[in-house]
Design a protein around this motif. Structure first.
Motif, PDB file in Angstrom:
ATOM      1  N   THR A  88      -6.563 -15.348  10.157  1.00 17.68           N
ATOM      2  CA  THR A  88      -6.548 -14.571  11.401  1.00 17.68           C
ATOM      3  C   THR A  88      -6.341 -13.092  11.135  1.00 17.68           C
ATOM      4  OG1 THR A  88      -5.388 -16.492  12.347  1.00 17.68           O
ATOM      5  CG2 THR A  88      -5.560 -14.521  13.712  1.00 17.68           C
ATOM      6  N   LEU A  89      -5.468 -12.784  10.155  1.00 14.57           N
ATOM      7  CA  LEU A  89      -5.103 -11.408   9.846  1.00 14.57           C
ATOM      8  C   LEU A  89      -5.312 -11.128   8.367  1.00 14.57           C
ATOM      9  CD1 LEU A  89      -1.757 -11.227  11.864  1.00 14.57           C
ATOM     10  CD2 LEU A  89      -3.817  -9.893  12.371  1.00 14.57           C
ATOM     11  N   GLY A  90      -6.008 -10.045   8.066  1.00 15.12           N
ATOM     12  CA  GLY A  90      -6.157  -9.590   6.691  1.00 15.12           C
ATOM     13  C   GLY A  90      -5.283  -8.364   6.478  1.00 15.12           C
ATOM     14  N   ASN A  91      -4.231  -8.490   5.690  1.00 12.86           N
ATOM     15  CA  ASN A  91      -3.276  -7.403   5.473  1.00 12.86           C
ATOM     16  C   ASN A  91      -3.720  -6.550   4.289  1.00 12.86           C
ATOM     17  OD1 ASN A  91      -1.806  -8.637   7.516  1.00 12.86           O
ATOM     18  ND2 ASN A  91      -0.511  -9.778   6.080  1.00 12.86           N
ATOM     19  N   SER A  92      -3.716  -5.242   4.473  1.00 10.91           N
ATOM     20  CA  SER A  92      -4.281  -4.386   3.428  1.00 10.91           C
ATOM     21  C   SER A  92      -3.578  -3.040   3.342  1.00 10.91           C
ATOM     22  CB  SER A  92      -5.778  -4.158   3.687  1.00 10.91           C
ATOM     23  OG  SER A  92      -6.340  -3.317   2.704  1.00 10.91           O
ATOM     24  N   GLN A 112      -3.109  -0.381  12.488  1.00  9.75           N
ATOM     25  CA  GLN A 112      -2.190   0.293  11.567  1.00  9.75           C
ATOM     26  C   GLN A 112      -0.762   0.038  12.036  1.00  9.75           C
ATOM     27  OE1 GLN A 112      -3.048   4.413  10.805  1.00  9.75           O
ATOM     28  NE2 GLN A 112      -5.166   4.027  10.241  1.00  9.75           N
ATOM     29  N   VAL A 113      -0.008  -0.688  11.230  1.00 11.67           N
ATOM     30  CA  VAL A 113       1.287  -1.173  11.707  1.00 11.67           C
ATOM     31  C   VAL A 113       2.488  -0.394  11.168  1.00 11.67           C
ATOM     32  CG1 VAL A 113       0.445  -3.507  12.140  1.00 11.67           C
ATOM     33  CG2 VAL A 113       1.345  -2.937   9.882  1.00 11.67           C
ATOM     34  N   CYS A 114       2.337   0.283  10.029  1.00 10.72           N
ATOM     35  CA  CYS A 114       3.487   0.980   9.459  1.00 10.72           C
ATOM     36  C   CYS A 114       3.032   1.834   8.286  1.00 10.72           C
ATOM     37  CB  CYS A 114       4.568  -0.007   9.001  1.00 10.72           C
ATOM     38  SG  CYS A 114       4.072  -1.058   7.607  1.00 10.72           S
ATOM     39  N   VAL A 115       4.003   2.475   7.644  1.00 10.61           N
ATOM     40  CA  VAL A 115       3.762   3.258   6.425  1.00 10.61           C
ATOM     41  C   VAL A 115       4.484   2.573   5.277  1.00 10.61           C
ATOM     42  CG1 VAL A 115       4.271   5.460   5.272  1.00 10.61           C
ATOM     43  CG2 VAL A 115       3.457   5.442   7.635  1.00 10.61           C
ATOM     44  N   VAL A 116       3.836   2.506   4.122  1.00  5.11           N
ATOM     45  CA  VAL A 116       4.484   1.942   2.940  1.00  5.11           C
ATOM     46  C   VAL A 116       4.487   2.985   1.832  1.00  5.11           C
ATOM     47  CG1 VAL A 116       2.384   0.891   1.981  1.00  5.11           C
ATOM     48  CG2 VAL A 116       4.620  -0.064   1.395  1.00  5.11           C
ATOM     49  N   THR A 117       5.620   3.093   1.160  1.00  2.68           N
ATOM     50  CA  THR A 117       5.803   4.024   0.050  1.00  2.68           C
ATOM     51  C   THR A 117       5.802   3.249  -1.257  1.00  2.68           C
ATOM     52  OG1 THR A 117       7.134   5.500   1.439  1.00  2.68           O
ATOM     53  CG2 THR A 117       7.366   5.749  -0.944  1.00  2.68           C
ATOM     54  N   VAL A 243       3.155   9.496  -2.518  1.00  2.50           N
ATOM     55  CA  VAL A 243       2.565   8.196  -2.872  1.00  2.50           C
ATOM     56  C   VAL A 243       2.880   7.179  -1.773  1.00  2.50           C
ATOM     57  CG1 VAL A 243       2.228   6.509  -4.716  1.00  2.50           C
ATOM     58  CG2 VAL A 243       2.971   8.837  -5.279  1.00  2.50           C
ATOM     59  N   TRP A 244       2.094   7.242  -0.713  1.00  2.76           N
ATOM     60  CA  TRP A 244       2.289   6.355   0.437  1.00  2.76           C
ATOM     61  C   TRP A 244       0.936   6.104   1.092  1.00  2.76           C
ATOM     62  CZ3 TRP A 244       0.563   8.045   5.142  1.00  2.76           C
ATOM     63  CH2 TRP A 244       0.361   9.433   5.278  1.00  2.76           C
ATOM     64  N   THR A 245       0.911   5.118   1.959  1.00  3.97           N
ATOM     65  CA  THR A 245      -0.306   4.846   2.720  1.00  3.97           C
ATOM     66  C   THR A 245       0.058   4.138   4.019  1.00  3.97           C
ATOM     67  OG1 THR A 245      -2.535   3.903   2.583  1.00  3.97           O
ATOM     68  CG2 THR A 245      -0.744   2.559   1.716  1.00  3.97           C
ATOM     69  N   PHE A 246      -0.849   4.175   4.970  1.00  2.00           N
ATOM     70  CA  PHE A 246      -0.680   3.358   6.176  1.00  2.00           C
ATOM     71  C   PHE A 246      -1.025   1.914   5.824  1.00  2.00           C
ATOM     72  CE2 PHE A 246      -1.506   7.512   8.241  1.00  2.00           C
ATOM     73  CZ  PHE A 246      -0.369   7.565   9.041  1.00  2.00           C
ATOM     74  N   GLU A 247      -0.271   0.990   6.391  1.00  2.00           N
ATOM     75  CA  GLU A 247      -0.546  -0.424   6.203  1.00  2.00           C
ATOM     76  C   GLU A 247      -1.407  -0.929   7.365  1.00  2.00           C
ATOM     77  OE1 GLU A 247      -0.086  -2.671   3.910  1.00  2.00           O
ATOM     78  OE2 GLU A 247       0.965  -1.375   2.501  1.00  2.00           O
ATOM     79  N   HIS A 248      -2.413  -1.716   7.008  1.00  2.00           N
ATOM     80  CA  HIS A 248      -3.378  -2.214   7.984  1.00  2.00           C
ATOM     81  C   HIS A 248      -3.257  -3.738   8.117  1.00  2.00           C
ATOM     82  CE1 HIS A 248      -5.656   1.628   7.345  1.00  2.00           C
ATOM     83  NE2 HIS A 248      -5.199   1.471   6.118  1.00  2.00           N
ATOM     84  N   MET A 249      -3.415  -4.218   9.351  1.00  2.00           N
ATOM     85  CA  MET A 249      -3.578  -5.643   9.603  1.00  2.00           C
ATOM     86  C   MET A 249      -4.881  -5.788  10.383  1.00  2.00           C
ATOM     87  SD  MET A 249       0.372  -6.761  10.462  1.00  2.00           S
ATOM     88  CE  MET A 249       0.064  -8.533  10.363  1.00  2.00           C
ATOM     89  N   TYR A 250      -5.896  -6.327   9.709  1.00  2.00           N
ATOM     90  CA  TYR A 250      -7.233  -6.422  10.298  1.00  2.00           C
ATOM     91  C   TYR A 250      -7.444  -7.765  10.985  1.00  2.00           C
ATOM     92  CZ  TYR A 250      -9.044  -2.199   8.025  1.00  2.00           C
ATOM     93  OH  TYR A 250      -9.271  -0.901   7.646  1.00  2.00           O
ATOM     94  N   THR A 251      -8.145  -7.706  12.117  1.00  2.00           N
ATOM     95  CA  THR A 251      -8.638  -8.926  12.765  1.00  2.00           C
ATOM     96  C   THR A 251     -10.160  -8.886  12.753  1.00  2.00           C
ATOM     97  OG1 THR A 251      -8.492  -7.834  14.947  1.00  2.00           O
ATOM     98  CG2 THR A 251      -6.645  -9.232  14.266  1.00  2.00           C
TER      99      THR A 251
END
Length: 291
Positions: A88-92, A112-117, A243-251
């Motif tokens: 259902t969800l592809g986390n990337s 886009q659900v959050c930021v990860v470092t 060194v960070w990026t936005f975290e994605h949860m794709y549908t």
């Protein structure tokens, strides 16, 4: 307070965050009066997995008729599976277009659900706490092979790496290594951040990288500052640490009712406090959104 979260919790949650949706509570009901129900499967980024695990547990406690299963496997694998409709969800950690061809990516909807470092980490015997970006590049590309060349002991450097399908690797390569391809170490390569952390912990001279979420309440490894800037949420929010990026949860297409409620729950203000305690950044608190 954990050293990686120092300063982050005092910044306050932004009013720009999405409010907790009533769809994300067990009191929600559709027009027929039935409680929220459904099955959600998620796979992909191991950097995002700790957050999704906690969110899934809390959401399921409030919505017992919603079943949620969360696996890792790397961003590339998660994107492939959601494109194939096997999850259902592809986390990337990266945009879908970076891992999939246009035909595969065109039907995916980005959340886009959050930021990860991402933080460089070393075995505690190394004793090095700060490297210049060039020193880091030289280490990960295999040019520098002994810690004595960067102020450490006379000891071989052991790279603990992620596969090319890893979004964590892609993020680290892009922002920490300026796009330089890291040297491979097949014997110490893993598609799981938790395994990588354990390998660095157990291997003298080892260096690798993980999301801050894997370092909360963990003093078994040392983190490396880059050009004097420590990998913390506070430094990420300010834009000083790059060194960070936005975290994605794709549908695949628009999410169904249960999946939308779950996504709303993760991005709501209430869960934002938990998000920071787990080592993730709230997107709306980023002072700079470029690198």
């Amino acid at each position: 307070m954990n050293k990686f979260l120092k300063g982050a919790m005092v910044l306050g949650l932004s009013a720009a965050m999405v409010g907790c949706s009533s769809n994300a509570t067990s009191n929600d009901s559709d027009s027929k009066g039935k409680s929220l129900s459904g099955t959600i499967t998620a796979a992909g980024s191991s950097a995002l997995k700790p957050l999704v695990d906690v969110a899934a547990e809390q959401f399921s406690n409030e919505n017992p008729d919603v079943s949620i299963t969360v696996d890792a496997g790397g961003s590339g694998e998660g994107l492939k599976q959601v494109a194939d409709k096997t999850v259902t969800l592809g986390n990337s950690d990266v945009a879908a277009e970076e891992k999939l061809d246009k035909d595969q990516a065109k039907n995916l909807v980005d959340h886009q659900v959050c930021v990860v470092t991402m933080a460089p980490i070393v075995n505690k015997d190394v004793g090095v706490k700060d490297l210049t970006k060039q020193q880091l590049i030289d280490i990960f590309t295999g040019k520098t092979t002994n810690w004595k060349d960067v102020g450490g002991p006379d000891e071989d450097i052991v790279l603990v790496t992620r596969p090319t399908s890893s979004g964590t690797r892609a993020t680290f390569q892009k922002y920490a290594l300026d796009g330089n391809e890291e040297a491979s170490n097949a014997s110490m390569e893993t598609d799981d951040s938790g395994v990588l952390l354990q390998n660095v912990t157990d291997t003298k001279g080892a260096i690798g990288y993980v999301a801050l979420s894997y370092l909360v309440d963990n003093d078994d490894v040392d983190t490396i500052a880059i050009d004097g800037v420590k990998p913390t949420l506070e430094n990420t929010y300010s834009g000083d640490y790059k060194v960070w990026t936005f975290e994605h949860m794709y549908t695949n297409g628009e999410p169904d009712k249960a999946t939308k409620a779950f996504l709303d729950y993760i991005m709501c203000e209430k869960f934002g406090k938990k998000m920071e305690s787990l080592g993730y950044g709230v997107s709306s608190k980023m002072e700079k959104t470029d690198h």
